[in-house]
Design a protein around this motif. Structure first.
Motif, PDB file in Angstrom:
ATOM      1  N   ARG A 296       9.433   1.295   4.529  1.00 37.22           N
ATOM      2  CA  ARG A 296       8.357   1.968   3.798  1.00 37.22           C
ATOM      3  C   ARG A 296       8.798   3.339   3.285  1.00 37.22           C
ATOM      4  O   ARG A 296       8.359   3.780   2.215  1.00 37.22           O
ATOM      5  N   LYS A 297       9.645   4.015   4.028  1.00 37.73           N
ATOM      6  CA  LYS A 297      10.139   5.306   3.557  1.00 37.73           C
ATOM      7  C   LYS A 297      10.930   5.123   2.265  1.00 37.73           C
ATOM      8  O   LYS A 297      10.791   5.897   1.308  1.00 37.73           O
ATOM      9  N   ASP A 298      11.751   4.087   2.240  1.00 40.48           N
ATOM     10  CA  ASP A 298      12.531   3.798   1.037  1.00 40.48           C
ATOM     11  C   ASP A 298      11.633   3.323  -0.094  1.00 40.48           C
ATOM     12  O   ASP A 298      11.871   3.637  -1.269  1.00 40.48           O
ATOM     13  N   MET A 299      10.610   2.567   0.237  1.00 37.36           N
ATOM     14  CA  MET A 299       9.657   2.105  -0.780  1.00 37.36           C
ATOM     15  C   MET A 299       9.068   3.286  -1.555  1.00 37.36           C
ATOM     16  O   MET A 299       9.001   3.268  -2.785  1.00 37.36           O
ATOM     17  N   ALA A 300       8.625   4.301  -0.823  1.00 37.53           N
ATOM     18  CA  ALA A 300       8.017   5.467  -1.463  1.00 37.53           C
ATOM     19  C   ALA A 300       9.054   6.275  -2.243  1.00 37.53           C
ATOM     20  O   ALA A 300       8.821   6.651  -3.399  1.00 37.53           O
TER      21      ALA A 300
ATOM     22  N   LYS B 268       9.289   6.794  -6.473  1.00 33.27           N
ATOM     23  CA  LYS B 268       9.332   8.090  -7.156  1.00 33.27           C
ATOM     24  C   LYS B 268      10.576   8.200  -8.024  1.00 33.27           C
ATOM     25  O   LYS B 268      10.508   8.658  -9.179  1.00 33.27           O
ATOM     26  N   GLU B 269      11.705   7.774  -7.497  1.00 42.09           N
ATOM     27  CA  GLU B 269      12.967   7.825  -8.228  1.00 42.09           C
ATOM     28  C   GLU B 269      12.881   7.018  -9.523  1.00 42.09           C
ATOM     29  O   GLU B 269      13.323   7.464 -10.591  1.00 42.09           O
TER      30      GLU B 269
ATOM     31  N   GLY C  88       0.809  -1.213   0.000  1.00 44.49           N
ATOM     32  CA  GLY C  88       0.000   0.000   0.000  1.00 44.49           C
ATOM     33  C   GLY C  88       0.839   1.259   0.000  1.00 44.49           C
ATOM     34  O   GLY C  88       0.391   2.319   0.435  1.00 44.49           O
ATOM     35  N   VAL C  89       2.082   1.164  -0.489  1.00 43.85           N
ATOM     36  CA  VAL C  89       2.970   2.316  -0.559  1.00 43.85           C
ATOM     37  C   VAL C  89       3.665   2.294  -1.918  1.00 43.85           C
ATOM     38  O   VAL C  89       4.052   1.244  -2.418  1.00 43.85           O
ATOM     39  N   GLY C  90       3.781   3.458  -2.546  1.00 45.29           N
ATOM     40  CA  GLY C  90       4.406   3.525  -3.866  1.00 45.29           C
ATOM     41  C   GLY C  90       4.294   4.913  -4.462  1.00 45.29           C
ATOM     42  O   GLY C  90       4.291   5.919  -3.731  1.00 45.29           O
ATOM     43  N   ALA C  91       4.179   4.978  -5.774  1.00 40.11           N
ATOM     44  CA  ALA C  91       4.103   6.269  -6.464  1.00 40.11           C
ATOM     45  C   ALA C  91       3.416   6.091  -7.810  1.00 40.11           C
ATOM     46  O   ALA C  91       3.326   4.975  -8.346  1.00 40.11           O
ATOM     47  N   TRP C  92       2.949   7.213  -8.369  1.00 44.72           N
ATOM     48  CA  TRP C  92       2.370   7.202  -9.708  1.00 44.72           C
ATOM     49  C   TRP C  92       2.647   8.557 -10.369  1.00 44.72           C
ATOM     50  O   TRP C  92       2.954   9.551  -9.694  1.00 44.72           O
TER      51      TRP C  92
ATOM     52  N   THR D 168       3.992  10.389  -4.456  1.00 48.42           N
ATOM     53  CA  THR D 168       4.063   9.169  -3.647  1.00 48.42           C
ATOM     54  C   THR D 168       2.810   9.031  -2.786  1.00 48.42           C
ATOM     55  O   THR D 168       2.061   9.996  -2.593  1.00 48.42           O
ATOM     56  N   TYR D 169       2.597   7.829  -2.283  1.00 48.89           N
ATOM     57  CA  TYR D 169       1.472   7.577  -1.386  1.00 48.89           C
ATOM     58  C   TYR D 169       1.859   6.490  -0.392  1.00 48.89           C
ATOM     59  O   TYR D 169       2.755   5.685  -0.655  1.00 48.89           O
TER      60      TYR D 169
END
Length: 565
Positions: A464-468, A472-473, A341-345, A485-486
């Motif tokens: 999770r911080k790195d996941m987001a 984005k990167e 439930g963590v990522g970016a778009w 990010t979300y």
């Protein structure tokens, strides 16, 4: 009241399998094909392949609420209705939360399907092998107990299972994600291919590949091919994806050795004090409320991670006062689930002249783990790692207010391209993450309910911080614009990858099962569902359950022939 309604001889089989889902179906197939008269006990109703996929061919407008969940449904299914695969077309495959209570000591979404086939009807169908990076992790960083097996022990069984069920995918030659036996891969769309090429240019430690999915992309063993409808959770009448109902249970039935008994709630494993092993199981008939005992030389527990934990904890005897096989006090502990439930778009400018040409692909892209797999990729703020799933698509329609022909025309014009990736991260095995029986709160059958006490901790939160940030990167490097990010932070359980309540290990003092998935103290009982896992890795786990099950069945029959069981 206990009623043994038939003579013991008539209730005796060579093997008993508890549960008919992904691992239970495999146990049934393997044991039946090896000649054992096998009883499969399923607590839920019977679901027949194709016949009972009653919504599989319906269009959205053929449903009273156009696939949406009503307020009444959300009240009866407050947990299940949060799942991405739950809607008006699939509701019949999920449990009613009001009728199947449990107790959340800490927030935990227990997503369940009580029927023949279990969650193999609604699963996400992503299949990724584990590597020695995963099997060696506990020993190297000190979290959990060392796995009693390594990749070489399970690799032939990955081969065996994948060849049978049909896996579409692309070989990549990565040490952290071993290649499998693949059918023709599904195709990435133009934006995904473009982004993948840019990632390959800009990074030497990460790639984008097509997801590895349990879909047959060509005719395979009289199944499929997949029709690219993406309505999988309704049940597939084409048998385009793997399910127990469509693949393993029919294979078991074909042998003539299968007896399937739905509506059979397994209460406990029976222990023979004189013989020093399990003698069978006791069930409660869901319709008559009568108990019946069944007997066998071999018992496989495949009731799901929490279901199996419930059975073991509820199986009390003089030998096992704290639950069957619980000498180590590990049964119910070390509960894990992937955190996601963590990522970016972001938005993509270009390819306005291109669209999909392959229907609704029931699959996405995959970015394999790239953290903590070598000294060069080692992090100081957390151990283990994560992978991404996602994909690119186009909005439907231009902004338009109104009804009628204008709205219809606007909806027929594709909008902008966008792409998103979401992360699946490893959850460490913590002893304090556990389930226990609550004998003060009973369900409608009078059985103890489960108290579930599980959380994500500092390691997962740091990850999770790195996941987001990494999501984005990656997207920005791939050419996406306006990347955001979300982090929705769903609770444990929501990923539906719960594992670990009866873990494998080398030492009976710190584990429940040995390297062949046998209960240390009663070697004719095998656990090969998610309960057996000693760590969670970050890959979707179902293919590993299947491989472990096939391997354990082979060992069980070999030991039975030698007279050791």
């Amino acid at each position: 009241m206990h009623l043994n309604i038939r003579a013991e001889k008539e209730n005796t089989y060579d093997a008993i399998v508890v549960g008919s889902g992904i691992s239970g179906g495999w146990a049934a197939k393997e044991l039946c094909e090896k000649g054992l008269k096998t009883l499969v006990l399923e607590r839920g109703r019977n679901v027949e392949h194709i016949k009972d996929y009653t919504t599989a061919m319906l269009a959205p407008w053929e449903f009273p609420h156009r696939l949406r969940n009503t307020l009444e449904v959300r009240e009866d299914y407050p947990i299940q209705s949060q799942c991405y695969a739950f809607d008006e077309a699939t509701q019949q495959f999920w449990v009613n939360d009001k009728e199947n209570p449990y107790n959340q000591v800490k927030p935990f979404n227990w997503l369940r399907g009580y029927q023949v086939g279990g969650r193999s009807l609604m699963w996400g169908r992503q299949v990724y092998r584990w590597s020695d990076i995963d099997f060696e992790a506990n020993a190297k960083d000190g979290f959990g107990t060392d796995w009693p097996i390594r990749y070489k022990d399970i690799a032939p069984w990955y081969d065996y299972v994948e060849t049978y069920i049909g896996i579409s995918g692309q070989a990549e030659g990565l040490p952290q994600l071993p290649d499998g036996k693949f059918l023709k891969a599904m195709e990435m769309n133009c934006v995904e291919k473009h982004v993948a090429a840019r990632i390959k240019e800009r990074f030497n430690d990460r790639i984008i590949t097509i997801g590895r999915a349990a879909h047959v992309t060509e005719k395979h063993n009289d199944r499929g091919p997949c029709q690219f409808r993406n309505l999988c959770a309704r049940g597939c009448p084409f048998t385009g994806y793997f399910s127990s109902n469509g693949v393993t249970l029919p294979a078991a039935a074909k042998t003539g050795n299968l007896t399937l008994r739905p509506d059979s709630i397994v209460l406990e494993v029976l222990y023979d004090e004189q013989k020093g092993k399990a003698s069978g199981v006791r069930i409660l008939d869901a319709h008559t409320n009568q108990t019946v005992d069944y007997y066998a030389n071999i018992i496989f527990l495949n009731a799901s991670t929490l279901g199996t934990a419930h059975i073991l904890l509820n199986s009390v005897s003089n030998r096992f006062p704290n639950g069957f096989g619980n000498d180590s006090e590990q049964v119910g502990h070390n509960l894990m689930d992937h955190h996601y439930g963590v990522g970016a778009w972001g938005e993509f400018e270009g390819f306005e002249d291109q669209y999909y040409s392959s229907g609704r692909r029931p699959n996405g892209i995959y970015i394999p783990r790239f953290r903590n797999i070598s000294e060069a990729t080692k992090r100081k703020d957390y151990v283990r790692g994560f992978g991404y799933q996602g994909g690119a698509d186009r909005d439907r329609g231009l902004p338009y207010e109104g009804i009628g022909a204008g709205l219809k025309d606007a909806l027929s014009v594709p909008g902008k391209w966008s792409m998103g990736i979401g992360s699946w991260g490893e959850h460490l095995p913590y002893y304090e993450n556990k389930v226990t029986l609550n004998k003060n709160k009973k369900d409608k059958y009078g059985l103890p309910t489960l108290d579930i006490d599980c959380s994500f901790k500092e390691n997962e939160l740091a990850m999770r911080k790195d996941m987001a940030e990494s999501a984005k990167e990656i997207l920005e490097a791939g050419g996406l614009k306006n990347v955001q990010t979300y982090d929705g932070m769903p609770p444990p359980g929501h990923c539906i990858h719960e594992m670990g309540t009866a873990r494998m290990g080398r030492d009976p003092k710190t584990s429940v099962l040995n390297g062949w998935n046998q209960v240390h103290a009663a070697k004719n009982v095998f656990v090969t569902d998610g309960a057996c896992m000693a760590s969670s890795a970050c890959q979707n786990p179902s293919i590993t359950y299947m491989a472990l099950t096939a391997r354990a069945c082979d060992h069980a029959v070999s030991e039975l022939k030698k007279g050791n069981l």
